[in-house]
Design a protein around this motif. Structure first.
Motif, short mmCIF file in Angstrom:
data_model
loop_
_atom_site.label_atom_id
_atom_site.label_comp_id
_atom_site.label_asym_id
_atom_site.label_seq_id
_atom_site.Cartn_x
_atom_site.Cartn_y
_atom_site.Cartn_z
N GLY A 40 1.13 -1.45 0.44
CA GLY A 40 -0.11 -0.24 0.08
C GLY A 40 1.20 0.73 0.56
N PRO A 82 -4.77 2.42 -1.08
CA PRO A 82 -5.17 0.83 -2.04
C PRO A 82 -3.50 1.82 -3.26
N ILE A 132 -9.93 -2.02 0.66
CA ILE A 132 -9.95 -2.98 -0.66
C ILE A 132 -11.25 -3.91 0.27
#
Length: 88
Positions: A20, A30, A55
């Motif tokens: 990340g 993300p 996510i």
């Protein structure tokens, strides 16, 4: 993550990879191809991966509100910011 670990003298588990982008306020964002990066971490011998909590899909399955998800021999720990990642 390595800088924060070193600065505060908090060791990071040796079986953990981090995937990340870290924002200026400490939020974990993300990145593209997350599943590929997680599978590469597994191939390299890691058993845990810290990922952004934004996510919602893992291996094609929707995950709602999950924090730790185990799939295919690797545990995915979802965190929103650096503080959560350090405490995980």
């Amino acid at each position: 993550m390595a800088v924060v670990s070193s600065l505060f003298d908090i060791p990071v588990r040796s079986d953990t990879a981090f995937v990340g982008e870290i924002g200026l306020l400490g939020e974990i964002r993300p990145v593209k191809a997350l599943e590929k990066r997680v599978s590469e971490a597994k191939r390299m011998g890691f058993s845990r991966v810290v990922t952004p909590s934004t996510i919602k899909k893992i291996k094609g399955k929707k995950v709602s509100g999950a924090r730790n998800v185990s799939a295919n021999g690797i545990t995915q720990v979802m965190c929103e910011n650096l503080l959560e990642a350090i405490n995980s």
